[in-house]
Write an enzyme that holds these catalytic residues in place. Structure first.
Site, PDB file in Angstrom:
ATOM      1  CB  THR A  12      40.905  33.990  35.852  1.00 38.27           C
ATOM      2  OG1 THR A  12      40.387  35.316  36.034  1.00 38.27           O
ATOM      3  CG2 THR A  12      39.766  33.023  35.573  1.00 38.27           C
ATOM      4  N   GLY A  13      43.872  34.509  36.701  1.00 41.34           N
ATOM      5  CA  GLY A  13      44.964  35.447  36.940  1.00 41.34           C
ATOM      6  C   GLY A  13      45.512  35.340  38.345  1.00 41.34           C
ATOM      7  N   GLY A  17      49.610  39.190  42.306  1.00 41.81           N
ATOM      8  CA  GLY A  17      48.757  40.315  42.644  1.00 41.81           C
ATOM      9  C   GLY A  17      47.444  39.965  43.308  1.00 41.81           C
ATOM     10  CB  ILE A  18      44.030  41.381  42.752  1.00 45.97           C
ATOM     11  CG1 ILE A  18      44.378  42.849  43.049  1.00 45.97           C
ATOM     12  CG2 ILE A  18      42.605  41.075  43.219  1.00 45.97           C
ATOM     13  CD1 ILE A  18      43.575  43.846  42.231  1.00 45.97           C
ATOM     14  N   GLY A  19      44.805  38.358  42.201  1.00 45.82           N
ATOM     15  CA  GLY A  19      44.376  36.978  42.022  1.00 45.82           C
ATOM     16  C   GLY A  19      45.058  36.038  42.998  1.00 45.82           C
ATOM     17  CE1 TYR A 162      43.144  46.981  32.711  1.00 45.68           C
ATOM     18  CE2 TYR A 162      42.657  49.110  33.716  1.00 45.68           C
ATOM     19  CZ  TYR A 162      42.849  47.746  33.831  1.00 45.68           C
ATOM     20  OH  TYR A 162      42.740  47.143  35.069  1.00 45.68           O
TER      21      TYR A 162
END
Length: 281
Positions: A12-13, A17-19, A162
Site C-alpha cells: 500500500t502507498g 517514497g518507501i512504498g 501522527y
C-alpha cells in the site's frame, strides 16, 4: 531463481517514497506485485520503474483506490486474488499526517486532524488486514507494517496525532503477531526515522520544508548521529528482510528501528562526554 519467485506482494502507498522503493525491490527479487494509491500518475511512474528492471508487465497490478474506503479495500484484495491467485505478503505502508489549518500544534490541533490520521494510519490497516487474513493464512504469509519512531518513547508534540496513530500500530503489530502465528502467518514492522520522501509535501508543509529539516539534522550530531538521512531503499531492504522467512523466521511481532541512531541520543549523550567531563574538572 530470486528469493521471492512465486510470491505475491501487495504494497500500500506505493505511488511514492518507501512504498515505491519496496514494490520495485520485491519485483526485482522475483515477486508479482500489486501497487496501489490514489494518484494515478505516480502509480504509473512506479510501474514504469518496475518495468525498467526487465520485469514482465503481467507481474505488476495497478489498483487506484482510497484505502480509507472499505469498498476500495475490497477491490484491492479481490483484484489481487483475481489476477495472481494468491497473496503471500502484505505491506501496510500507506500513512498520512496533516498540518492544522490554523497552524496549531500539540493538543491545540483540530481534533478532525486526529480523526483523519487515525482513519488512514490505523483503522484502514485493521480493516485491510481483516480482508487479507484468509489469503495470508492459506499461503502462510507475512505482514510487514510501516510504523515510525514518532510512536515513542520520545515525545513528538508537533506531530502528536501522527505519533499516537503509530503507537497504536505498534500495539496492533504485537497483538496481531500472536493472533496469527498459530496459523503460520508472521507479523512484524519497521519504524523509520527521517526518510527523504514526498511526505512533507503531502502533509501540506511548504515545498522544501522537509529538505531544510533534513539538512539541519544531518549537520547536528544531536539529531542524527550517522550524519545521513535515509533514502527509501534503506527502509525497503528492511521490509524485504522481514518478509523473507529464510532470513527472519524467528522474528515475530517485533519492530526494527531504522533511524540512523536518532532515538539513542538525548541531552548529554548528544555531545562529547569526555570534553564535558574534562571541562567540569
Amino acid at each position: 531463481m530470486s528469493r521471492f519467485t512465486g510470491k505475491v506482494a501487495l504494497v500500500t502507498g506505493s505511488s511514492n517514497g518507501i512504498g515505491r522503493a519496496t514494490a520495485i525491490l520485491f519485483a526485482q527479487e522475483g515477486a508479482k506485485v500489486t501497487i496501489t494509491g490514489r494518484n494515478a500518475q505516480r502509480l504509473e511512474e512506479t510501474k514504469q520503474e518496475i518495468l525498467k528492471s526487465g520485469i514482465p508487465e503481467d507481474h505488476v497490478l495497478t489498483v487506484i483506490c482510497d484505502l480509507s474506503s472499505e469498498h476500495g479495500q475490497e477491490e484491492l484484495i479481490n483484484s489481487t486474488i483475481k489476477k495472481f491467485g494468491r497473496l503471500d505478503i502484505l505491506v501496510n505502508n500507506a500513512g498520512a499526517s496533516f498540518v492544522d489549518s490554523q497552524g496549531r500544534s500539540g493538543i491545540d490541533q483540530d481534533v478532525l486532524n486526529y480523526d483523519k490520521i487515525m482513519q488512514i494510519n490505523m483503522r484502514s490497516v485493521v480493516t485491510l488486514t481483516q480482508k487479507a487474513k484468509k489469503y495470508l493464512i492459506e499461503s502462510k504469509g507475512e505482514i510487514v507494517n510501516v510504523s515510525s519512531v514518532a510512536a515513542g518513547p520520545q515525545a513528538h508534540p508537533d506531530m502528536m496525532y501522527y505519533g499516537m496513530s503509530k503507537a497504536a500500530l505498534d500495539s496492533f503489530t504485537r497483538s496481531l503477531a500472536i493472533d496469527l502465528i498459530q496459523h503460520g502467518v508472521r507479523v512484524n514492522s519497521v519504524s523509520p526515522g527521517g526518510v527523504s520522501t514526498g511526505f512533507g509535501d503531502a502533509m501540506g508543509l511548504p515545498v522544501g520544508g522537509f529538505d531544510n529539516l533534513w539538512h539541519y539534522m544531518e549537520s547536528h550530531k544531536s539529531c542524527l548521529p550517522c550524519g545521513k538521512i535515509a533514502q527509501p531503499d534503506d527502509i525497503a531492504h528492511i521490509i524485504l528482510f522481514l518478509a523473507d522467512r529464510k532470513l527472519s523466521s524467528y522474528i515475530i511481532g517485533q519492530s526494527i528501528v531504522a533511524d540512523g541512531g536518532s532515538t539513542l541520543v538525548m541531552g548529554v549523550h548528544a555531545h562529547d562526554m569526555m570534553k564535558i567531563m574534562t571541562f567540569s574538572q
